[in-house]
Design an enzyme around this catalytic site. Sequence first.
Site, PDB file in Angstrom:
ATOM      1  CG  HIS A  34      -1.882   1.166   0.970  1.00  0.00           C
ATOM      2  ND1 HIS A  34      -3.782   0.772   0.289  1.00  0.00           N
ATOM      3  CD2 HIS A  34      -2.085   1.703   2.039  1.00  0.00           C
ATOM      4  CE1 HIS A  34      -4.364   2.384   0.370  1.00  0.00           C
ATOM      5  NE2 HIS A  34      -2.710   2.909   1.494  1.00  0.00           N
ATOM      6  CG  ASP A  36      -0.758   5.505   2.634  1.00  0.00           C
ATOM      7  OD1 ASP A  36      -0.083   4.871   3.605  1.00  0.00           O
ATOM      8  OD2 ASP A  36      -1.831   5.882   1.942  1.00  0.00           O
ATOM      9  CG  MET A  38      -0.243  11.598   1.932  1.00  0.00           C
ATOM     10  SD  MET A  38       0.133  11.683   3.646  1.00  0.00           S
ATOM     11  CE  MET A  38      -0.413  10.101   4.134  1.00  0.00           C
ATOM     12  CG  HIS A  67      -4.553   5.892  -0.262  1.00  0.00           C
ATOM     13  ND1 HIS A  67      -4.588   5.727   0.882  1.00  0.00           N
ATOM     14  CD2 HIS A  67      -6.122   6.324  -0.294  1.00  0.00           C
ATOM     15  CE1 HIS A  67      -5.545   6.482   1.638  1.00  0.00           C
ATOM     16  NE2 HIS A  67      -6.338   7.357   0.708  1.00  0.00           N
ATOM     17  CG  MET A  69      -4.767  10.082   0.819  1.00  0.00           C
ATOM     18  SD  MET A  69      -3.732   9.190   2.802  1.00  0.00           S
ATOM     19  CE  MET A  69      -3.070   8.855   1.458  1.00  0.00           C
ATOM     20  N   GLY A 142      -3.666  11.144   6.254  1.00  0.00           N
ATOM     21  CA  GLY A 142      -2.801  11.948   6.115  1.00  0.00           C
ATOM     22  C   GLY A 142      -1.505  12.176   7.032  1.00  0.00           C
ATOM     23  CG  PHE A 143       0.136  12.817   9.589  1.00  0.00           C
ATOM     24  CD1 PHE A 143      -0.807  13.754   9.581  1.00  0.00           C
ATOM     25  CD2 PHE A 143       0.847  13.116  10.057  1.00  0.00           C
ATOM     26  CE1 PHE A 143      -0.484  14.632   9.227  1.00  0.00           C
ATOM     27  CE2 PHE A 143       1.815  14.501   9.761  1.00  0.00           C
ATOM     28  CZ  PHE A 143       0.478  15.546   9.451  1.00  0.00           C
ATOM     29  N   GLY A 144       0.342   8.286   8.910  1.00  0.00           N
ATOM     30  CA  GLY A 144       0.701   6.893  10.127  1.00  0.00           C
ATOM     31  C   GLY A 144       0.074   7.078  11.756  1.00  0.00           C
ATOM     32  N   GLY A 145       0.525   6.486  12.386  1.00  0.00           N
ATOM     33  CA  GLY A 145       0.712   5.367  13.846  1.00  0.00           C
ATOM     34  C   GLY A 145      -1.110   6.422  14.467  1.00  0.00           C
ATOM     35  CG  ASP A 175      -5.509   3.023   5.155  1.00  0.00           C
ATOM     36  OD1 ASP A 175      -5.168   3.919   4.040  1.00  0.00           O
ATOM     37  OD2 ASP A 175      -3.982   3.460   5.996  1.00  0.00           O
ATOM     38  N   GLY A 176      -5.809   2.375   8.568  1.00  0.00           N
ATOM     39  CA  GLY A 176      -5.860   3.430   9.214  1.00  0.00           C
ATOM     40  C   GLY A 176      -5.712   2.819  10.732  1.00  0.00           C
ATOM     41  N   GLY A 177      -4.458   2.971  11.625  1.00  0.00           N
ATOM     42  CA  GLY A 177      -5.065   2.276  13.434  1.00  0.00           C
ATOM     43  C   GLY A 177      -4.853   1.095  13.139  1.00  0.00           C
ATOM     44  N   GLY A 197       0.490   0.283   8.510  1.00  0.00           N
ATOM     45  CA  GLY A 197       1.947   0.328   8.277  1.00  0.00           C
ATOM     46  C   GLY A 197       2.637   0.383   9.226  1.00  0.00           C
TER      47      GLY A 197
HETATM   48  C1  DX5 Z   1      -3.055   7.734   6.172  1.00  0.00           C
HETATM   49  C2  DX5 Z   1      -2.524   6.252   5.444  1.00  0.00           C
HETATM   50  C3  DX5 Z   1      -2.127   4.788   6.036  1.00  0.00           C
HETATM   51  C4  DX5 Z   1      -1.058   4.910   6.826  1.00  0.00           C
HETATM   52  C5  DX5 Z   1      -1.552   3.588   8.054  1.00  0.00           C
HETATM   53  O1  DX5 Z   1      -3.228   8.845   5.623  1.00  0.00           O
HETATM   54  O2  DX5 Z   1      -3.442   6.300   4.385  1.00  0.00           O
HETATM   55  O3  DX5 Z   1      -2.435   3.865   4.886  1.00  0.00           O
HETATM   56  O4  DX5 Z   1      -0.360   5.202   6.417  1.00  0.00           O
HETATM   57  O5  DX5 Z   1      -0.876   3.992   8.687  1.00  0.00           O
HETATM   58  P1  DX5 Z   1      -1.036   2.824  10.236  1.00  0.00           P
HETATM   59  O6  DX5 Z   1      -1.162   1.827  10.019  1.00  0.00           O
HETATM   60  O7  DX5 Z   1       0.613   2.961  11.416  1.00  0.00           O
HETATM   61  O8  DX5 Z   1      -2.065   3.813  11.050  1.00  0.00           O
HETATM   62 ZN    ZN Z   2      -3.588   5.073   3.089  1.00  0.00          ZN
END
Ligand code: DX5
Ligand code: ZN
Length: 218
Positions: A34, A36, A38, A67, A69, A142-145, A175-177, A197
């Site tokens: 995947h 991302d 941005m 993906h 964004m 916008g962000f992982g974690g 997607d996300g968390g 992620g």
């Molecule tokens: C956030 C991304 C996700 C992110 C997932 O905008 O679209 O793909 O990288 O990361 P985790 O799994 O750490 O939430």
């Molecule tokens: Zn994503």
Amino acid sequence: MHPIVIAPSVLACDFGRLHDEIQRVQTAGADWLHLDVMDGHFVDNISFGPAFVDATAAVAKVPVDTHLMISRPDHYLPRFVNNSRNITIHVEADCDVAATLAAIRSAGCTAGLSVRPGTPFAALEPFLPQLDLILVMTVEPGFGGQAFQPAMLEKVRTAFELRARLGLSYRIEVDGGVNAETGLQCVVAGADTLVAGTSVFRAPDMVAAIRQLRTRPL
Ligand code: DX5
Ligand code: ZN
């Protein structure tokens, strides 16, 4: 309907060792990668562009799930169709969504459509027949974690019910968390494609992390 797919998010890997990290996650059992993208406008972050996706696709042995964004996916699409198997745009993007989905498919990729937490699921409904995949964001993009938002499970259930009622076959991606616990909640709600992620790339045991994500409810 679809076998579970685990799509680790490369955003969480060590960019300085990109090729090693791609090898590592593929060996650990990733089904897709995947990516991302941005643009610092659609979301409040800048990640990477076509050159990075090319570099990843060059060593990928599994499908690349891109993906986007970005505010203008229609404009940048030609730069992603040769390095991606699936391309997902956002229903909130500043473009003709139906025309862009059609362009993704006519370029030979599968077409996905994503919805932010603040956007109602109904925004996707006019486009359902054009979709190979629906991406329900379970965090603000916008962000992982970030922490998983359980309220988004309702959109997953709606996507699952509508798919059956309309006789469609799109995949349902979250997607996300997403980790072993929240991933299972998503699968119970109807999801079949899990983006992860932090829970994969930061796991002490990546093989075990991916195996746990793949667990189906008994
Ligand atoms: C956030 C991304 C996700 C992110 C997932 O905008 O679209 O793909 O990288 O990361 P985790 O799994 O750490 O939430
Ligand atoms: Zn994503």
